[in-house]
Design a protein around this motif. Structure first.
Motif, PDB file in Angstrom:
ATOM      1  N   PRO A  83     -24.247   4.230  33.957  1.00  0.00           N
ATOM      2  CA  PRO A  83     -23.923   3.990  35.365  1.00  0.00           C
ATOM      3  C   PRO A  83     -22.680   3.110  35.476  1.00  0.00           C
ATOM      4  O   PRO A  83     -22.624   2.034  34.865  1.00  0.00           O
ATOM      5  CB  PRO A  83     -25.164   3.262  35.901  1.00  0.00           C
ATOM      6  CG  PRO A  83     -26.269   3.669  34.974  1.00  0.00           C
ATOM      7  CD  PRO A  83     -25.628   3.833  33.632  1.00  0.00           C
ATOM      8  N   PRO A  84     -21.676   3.528  36.203  1.00  0.00           N
ATOM      9  CA  PRO A  84     -20.403   2.792  36.233  1.00  0.00           C
ATOM     10  C   PRO A  84     -20.517   1.389  36.811  1.00  0.00           C
ATOM     11  O   PRO A  84     -19.724   0.517  36.460  1.00  0.00           O
ATOM     12  CB  PRO A  84     -19.499   3.673  37.103  1.00  0.00           C
ATOM     13  CG  PRO A  84     -20.434   4.542  37.885  1.00  0.00           C
ATOM     14  CD  PRO A  84     -21.628   4.757  37.021  1.00  0.00           C
ATOM     15  N   ALA A  85     -21.514   1.154  37.661  1.00  0.00           N
ATOM     16  CA  ALA A  85     -21.626  -0.162  38.302  1.00  0.00           C
ATOM     17  C   ALA A  85     -22.452  -1.152  37.489  1.00  0.00           C
ATOM     18  O   ALA A  85     -22.558  -2.320  37.851  1.00  0.00           O
ATOM     19  CB  ALA A  85     -22.250  -0.011  39.688  1.00  0.00           C
ATOM     20  N   TRP A  86     -23.036  -0.687  36.370  1.00  0.00           N
ATOM     21  CA  TRP A  86     -23.938  -1.556  35.620  1.00  0.00           C
ATOM     22  C   TRP A  86     -23.171  -2.671  34.914  1.00  0.00           C
ATOM     23  O   TRP A  86     -22.157  -2.436  34.271  1.00  0.00           O
ATOM     24  CB  TRP A  86     -24.730  -0.750  34.603  1.00  0.00           C
ATOM     25  CG  TRP A  86     -25.710  -1.595  33.842  1.00  0.00           C
ATOM     26  CD1 TRP A  86     -25.647  -1.962  32.539  1.00  0.00           C
ATOM     27  CD2 TRP A  86     -26.886  -2.213  34.365  1.00  0.00           C
ATOM     28  NE1 TRP A  86     -26.705  -2.751  32.209  1.00  0.00           N
ATOM     29  CE2 TRP A  86     -27.486  -2.937  33.314  1.00  0.00           C
ATOM     30  CE3 TRP A  86     -27.487  -2.235  35.632  1.00  0.00           C
ATOM     31  CZ2 TRP A  86     -28.658  -3.661  33.479  1.00  0.00           C
ATOM     32  CZ3 TRP A  86     -28.658  -2.966  35.789  1.00  0.00           C
ATOM     33  CH2 TRP A  86     -29.231  -3.657  34.727  1.00  0.00           C
ATOM     34  N   LYS A  87     -23.693  -3.895  35.013  1.00  0.00           N
ATOM     35  CA  LYS A  87     -23.067  -5.051  34.385  1.00  0.00           C
ATOM     36  C   LYS A  87     -24.064  -5.744  33.460  1.00  0.00           C
ATOM     37  O   LYS A  87     -25.276  -5.620  33.638  1.00  0.00           O
ATOM     38  CB  LYS A  87     -22.582  -6.048  35.451  1.00  0.00           C
ATOM     39  CG  LYS A  87     -21.556  -5.499  36.416  1.00  0.00           C
ATOM     40  CD  LYS A  87     -21.044  -6.593  37.334  1.00  0.00           C
ATOM     41  CE  LYS A  87     -22.165  -7.162  38.202  1.00  0.00           C
ATOM     42  NZ  LYS A  87     -21.650  -8.183  39.143  1.00  0.00           N
ATOM     43  N   ARG A  88     -23.532  -6.496  32.497  1.00  0.00           N
ATOM     44  CA  ARG A  88     -24.383  -7.218  31.552  1.00  0.00           C
ATOM     45  C   ARG A  88     -25.198  -8.304  32.247  1.00  0.00           C
ATOM     46  O   ARG A  88     -26.361  -8.524  31.916  1.00  0.00           O
ATOM     47  CB  ARG A  88     -23.506  -7.821  30.440  1.00  0.00           C
ATOM     48  CG  ARG A  88     -24.224  -8.818  29.537  1.00  0.00           C
ATOM     49  CD  ARG A  88     -25.343  -8.151  28.755  1.00  0.00           C
ATOM     50  NE  ARG A  88     -26.138  -9.120  28.028  1.00  0.00           N
ATOM     51  CZ  ARG A  88     -27.208  -9.744  28.521  1.00  0.00           C
ATOM     52  NH1 ARG A  88     -27.607  -9.520  29.765  1.00  0.00           N
ATOM     53  NH2 ARG A  88     -27.888 -10.604  27.793  1.00  0.00           N
ATOM     54  N   GLU A  89     -24.599  -9.018  33.189  1.00  0.00           N
ATOM     55  CA  GLU A  89     -25.295 -10.095  33.881  1.00  0.00           C
ATOM     56  C   GLU A  89     -25.767  -9.607  35.243  1.00  0.00           C
ATOM     57  O   GLU A  89     -25.016  -8.962  35.975  1.00  0.00           O
ATOM     58  CB  GLU A  89     -24.380 -11.302  34.024  1.00  0.00           C
ATOM     59  CG  GLU A  89     -23.984 -11.899  32.666  1.00  0.00           C
ATOM     60  CD  GLU A  89     -23.086 -13.110  32.815  1.00  0.00           C
ATOM     61  OE1 GLU A  89     -22.579 -13.358  33.929  1.00  0.00           O
ATOM     62  OE2 GLU A  89     -22.886 -13.810  31.797  1.00  0.00           O
ATOM     63  N   PHE A  90     -27.027  -9.929  35.578  1.00  0.00           N
ATOM     64  CA  PHE A  90     -27.610  -9.417  36.812  1.00  0.00           C
ATOM     65  C   PHE A  90     -28.728 -10.355  37.257  1.00  0.00           C
ATOM     66  O   PHE A  90     -29.220 -11.176  36.480  1.00  0.00           O
ATOM     67  CB  PHE A  90     -28.143  -7.995  36.608  1.00  0.00           C
ATOM     68  CG  PHE A  90     -29.085  -7.864  35.435  1.00  0.00           C
ATOM     69  CD1 PHE A  90     -30.459  -8.038  35.597  1.00  0.00           C
ATOM     70  CD2 PHE A  90     -28.607  -7.575  34.163  1.00  0.00           C
ATOM     71  CE1 PHE A  90     -31.325  -7.929  34.527  1.00  0.00           C
ATOM     72  CE2 PHE A  90     -29.477  -7.454  33.079  1.00  0.00           C
ATOM     73  CZ  PHE A  90     -30.837  -7.635  33.271  1.00  0.00           C
ATOM     74  N   PRO A  91     -29.182 -10.243  38.516  1.00  0.00           N
ATOM     75  CA  PRO A  91     -30.247 -11.117  39.014  1.00  0.00           C
ATOM     76  C   PRO A  91     -31.562 -10.850  38.266  1.00  0.00           C
ATOM     77  O   PRO A  91     -31.949  -9.691  38.072  1.00  0.00           O
ATOM     78  CB  PRO A  91     -30.376 -10.739  40.491  1.00  0.00           C
ATOM     79  CG  PRO A  91     -29.121 -10.000  40.828  1.00  0.00           C
ATOM     80  CD  PRO A  91     -28.686  -9.338  39.571  1.00  0.00           C
ATOM     81  N   VAL A  92     -32.255 -11.920  37.882  1.00  0.00           N
ATOM     82  CA  VAL A  92     -33.494 -11.724  37.131  1.00  0.00           C
ATOM     83  C   VAL A  92     -34.420 -12.927  37.279  1.00  0.00           C
ATOM     84  O   VAL A  92     -33.982 -14.069  37.153  1.00  0.00           O
ATOM     85  CB  VAL A  92     -33.202 -11.448  35.639  1.00  0.00           C
ATOM     86  CG1 VAL A  92     -32.330 -12.531  35.032  1.00  0.00           C
ATOM     87  CG2 VAL A  92     -34.482 -11.312  34.828  1.00  0.00           C
ATOM     88  N   PHE A  93     -35.682 -12.637  37.569  1.00  0.00           N
ATOM     89  CA  PHE A  93     -36.770 -13.597  37.457  1.00  0.00           C
ATOM     90  C   PHE A  93     -37.580 -13.253  36.209  1.00  0.00           C
ATOM     91  O   PHE A  93     -37.825 -12.072  35.917  1.00  0.00           O
ATOM     92  CB  PHE A  93     -37.711 -13.525  38.668  1.00  0.00           C
ATOM     93  CG  PHE A  93     -37.200 -14.202  39.898  1.00  0.00           C
ATOM     94  CD1 PHE A  93     -37.418 -15.562  40.104  1.00  0.00           C
ATOM     95  CD2 PHE A  93     -36.510 -13.483  40.868  1.00  0.00           C
ATOM     96  CE1 PHE A  93     -36.959 -16.192  41.243  1.00  0.00           C
ATOM     97  CE2 PHE A  93     -36.051 -14.105  42.017  1.00  0.00           C
ATOM     98  CZ  PHE A  93     -36.276 -15.463  42.203  1.00  0.00           C
TER      99      PHE A  93
END
Length: 251
Positions: A183-193
């Protein structure tokens, strides 16, 4: 092929309550004792997978994760501790898991999966649980799981959402069927609980137990998704892509 290993009296006492589960019993526990599982990344997701498998009595864990513990890991990576900041993640994970289960065999690998090492690392386990965030790693594992005919449990999460499916080579859709390209928008850092990644981590560990022992029905050809904002859980069927670049020619 997984070979059962007989239990000691200590192991029977430790796993007694789960062996009461219908359809599992001592035979299922012996299969766990004889099995090995690769957990790719022991972060927020993989820490919980590894911990639950260690608690359940798996015989061997192969843990693959590069890098050292950072402050930002500590909200969710439950095998990492504050006193281990700046030191290798796999060493912290190994120490914590052996405190829980000293009978466990652990192969710590301070590498993330890649095209260069996936064949070697996947070869060390009977079942793979993919907890990696990057599609390059996930695609490398997917190809090697197919090539080596090994079940692959795919776990993923983002923000308050998660998903899980089990890939059986030649029988179910593979990861590339679901995602032909990253997915082109996927990033290594993302919101996570941690509670969100831990939820799918528990599900992933249970899928591995089911695949190894024959208990229940794994999510083969099906995917469970959830959104913890409103506690919505859904299950849907998946279809193989006959022209899939990774599994299209596998029968």
């Amino acid at each position: 092929m997984i070979k059962s290993q007989p239990l000691t009296d200590e192991e029977r006492a430790t796993y007694q309550w789960q062996m009461w589960t219908p359809g599992f019993g001592e035979a299922g526990q012996e299969k766990l004792r004889g099995a090995s599982v690769l957990v790719s990344r022991v972060g927020g997701l993989g820490s919980v997978v590894a911990y639950e498998l260690a608690a359940a009595g798996i015989g061997k864990l192969v843990l693959a994760h590069a890098g050292n513990v950072k402050h930002s890991d500590l909200n969710r990576q439950l095998l990492m501790t504050h006193d281990w900041l700046g030191k290798p993640r796999v060493e912290s994970a190994t120490q914590r898991l052996l405190e829980l289960n000293p009978r466990l065999e652990i192969e710590p690998i301070g590498e993330n999966l890649s095209e260069e090492n996936a064949e070697r690392i996947v070869a060390q386990a009977d079942v793979i649980v993919d907890c990696a965030p990057l599609f390059e790693e996930r695609f490398a594992m997917n190809r090697q799981a197919l090539a080596q005919n090994k079940p692959l449990i795919e776990c993923a999460m983002y923000e308050l959402e998660g998903q899980i499916t089990t890939i059986i080579p030649g029988k179910t859709p593979c990861l590339r069927c679901l995602h032909p390209e990253p997915p082109p928008a996927w990033k290594r850092e993302f919101p996570v609980f941690g509670a969100v990644s831990g939820t799918v981590g528990c599900l992933g560990a249970m899928e591995a137990i089911k695949v190894i022992s024959g208990l229940g029905e794994p999510l083969a050809g099906r995917m469970v998704t959830y959104d913890l904002r409103d506690m919505t859980f859904r299950r849907r069927n998946l279809l193989r892509n006959p022209t899939c670049a990774d599994c299209g020619n596998i029968e």
